[in-house]
Scaffold this motif. Structure first.
Motif, short mmCIF file in Angstrom:
data_model
loop_
_atom_site.label_atom_id
_atom_site.label_comp_id
_atom_site.label_asym_id
_atom_site.label_seq_id
_atom_site.Cartn_x
_atom_site.Cartn_y
_atom_site.Cartn_z
N SER A 177 -27.27 4.66 8.86
CA SER A 177 -26.02 5.44 8.87
C SER A 177 -26.25 6.96 8.87
O SER A 177 -25.43 7.71 8.37
CB SER A 177 -25.13 5.05 7.67
N LYS A 178 -27.35 7.40 9.45
CA LYS A 178 -27.57 8.85 9.58
C LYS A 178 -26.86 9.38 10.83
O LYS A 178 -26.76 10.58 11.05
CB LYS A 178 -29.08 9.13 9.70
N PHE A 179 -26.45 8.50 11.70
CA PHE A 179 -25.72 8.87 12.90
C PHE A 179 -24.54 7.93 13.03
O PHE A 179 -24.71 6.73 12.82
CB PHE A 179 -26.61 8.77 14.15
N PRO A 180 -23.31 8.41 13.36
CA PRO A 180 -22.98 9.81 13.63
C PRO A 180 -22.72 10.61 12.36
O PRO A 180 -22.39 10.06 11.32
CB PRO A 180 -21.71 9.71 14.46
N GLU A 181 -22.83 11.96 12.48
CA GLU A 181 -22.52 12.87 11.37
C GLU A 181 -21.14 13.48 11.63
O GLU A 181 -20.55 13.27 12.68
CB GLU A 181 -23.55 14.01 11.33
N GLU A 182 -20.65 14.26 10.65
CA GLU A 182 -19.34 14.93 10.79
C GLU A 182 -19.20 15.64 12.13
O GLU A 182 -18.18 15.55 12.80
CB GLU A 182 -19.17 15.96 9.66
N LYS A 183 -20.27 16.35 12.52
CA LYS A 183 -20.17 17.17 13.75
C LYS A 183 -20.02 16.34 15.03
O LYS A 183 -19.69 16.87 16.08
CB LYS A 183 -21.40 18.09 13.87
N HIS A 184 -20.23 15.04 14.94
CA HIS A 184 -20.07 14.19 16.12
C HIS A 184 -18.70 13.52 16.17
O HIS A 184 -18.46 12.68 17.03
CB HIS A 184 -21.16 13.09 16.12
N CYS A 185 -17.81 13.87 15.19
CA CYS A 185 -16.53 13.15 15.08
C CYS A 185 -15.36 14.00 15.57
O CYS A 185 -15.35 15.22 15.40
CB CYS A 185 -16.28 12.78 13.61
#
Ligand code: KIV
Length: 281
Positions: free
Chosen positions: A255-263
């Motif tokens: 669960s390291k991907f996706p992060e906030e910046k990818h949402c």
């Protein structure tokens, strides 16, 4: 600006080496054009390096046209050569002209390439007389490699070298604008290059030819099934890709991907509204 067959002739005269690479798809073609290759070959080697066949024989005209269309879109200002697949030109001169014409009309190529020396001169002549540019391909010819016991170097004895040289002369006389020579000793590549007035491109034909071609997957270190002696790898992309795939799998699993910046974010205030509506239900 896109080069023409006159530019290639002039390059030979001036001793400027011609740079040539295979390409089969849009993104690689874009990068090739950016890099400034003189010419690109939509090779039937796609059969091995893209489709995973053990040779080039299974490739069809429809597959080759699709690859050529994609490469043309990626490299609109580069001289592109469509490679005639097995049995697209051997049956008759009419058949050869019709299939070369498909490459021109459907994919917008600048030339076609066909394998064989003396035994295809009538096809080369027919294609050229119909107004198209033809490149010959002699020495090791992968489509008929079964007749010589596999992917083996050619012209290593005086007798067989003479045969390759005779093929070269015949292809020039038939009207080809250039010749590709594959897997012959450098001395044979040199004699052919000095004998012909048309540009001679080499793959495994030594350092004296007017230019060099490699298969893009070999150059980039992407094709792992086997590496011919004549290949120089300029990168190791399979290692880079394996590493990236491994990291991605690991990131998803942990669960390291996706992060906030990818949402994507909801429009301001809309989340409260949504929650309210859900409660009303
Ligand atoms: O199909 C191909 O890629 C070729 C190479 C030998 C250049 O003909």
């Amino acid at each position: 600006m896109k080069k023409t067959i006159l530019d290639f002739k002039a390059m030979k005269k001036k001793g400027e080496k011609i740079t040539y690479l295979t390409a089969y798809d849009f993104p690689i073609a874009q990068l090739c054009e950016k890099a400034g290759f003189d010419m690109l070959l939509v090779g039937d080697s796609a059969g091995m390096v893209v489709h995973g066949y053990s040779g080039t024989v299974p490739m069809t005209m429809d597959q080759m046209i699709q690859h050529a269309e994609d490469v043309r879109r990626g490299a609109p200002n580069t001289f592109i050569i469509g490679d005639m697949p097995f049995l697209s030109y051997q049956l008759s001169v009419e058949n050869a002209i019709a299939n070369a014409g498909r490459f021109y009309k459907e994919a917008g190529v600048d030339a076609i390439k066909l394998e064989g020396g003396l035994r295809v001169v009538d096809k080369v002549r027919g294609i050229v007389d119909a107004g198209m540019n033809a490149m010959g391909h002699i020495g090791l010819t992968p489509q008929s490699s079964g007749q010589v016991g596999g992917f083996k170097a050619q012209g290593r004895t005086a007798d067989t070298a003479l045969e390759v040289i005779e093929d070269a002369v015949a292809i020039e006389k038939a009207g080809a604008f250039a010749l590709l020579v594959e897997a012959v000793p450098p001395e044979v590549g040199k004699i052919i290059t000095e004998t012909l007035s048309i540009p001679v491109l080499g793959i495994g034909a030594g350092m004296y030819t007017d230019g060099q071609v490699l298969i893009v997957g070999d150059l980039l270190g992407l094709f792992e099934a086997f590496t011919p002696k004549f290949v120089k790898k300029y990168a190791n992309l399979s290692e880079v890709i394996e590493k990236a795939f491994g990291e991605y799998i690991d990131d998803v699993q942990t669960s390291k991907f996706p992060e906030e910046k990818h949402c994507y974010r909801m429009v301001e205030g809309e989340l409260d509204k949504l929650e309210g509506r859900l409660k009303e239900k």
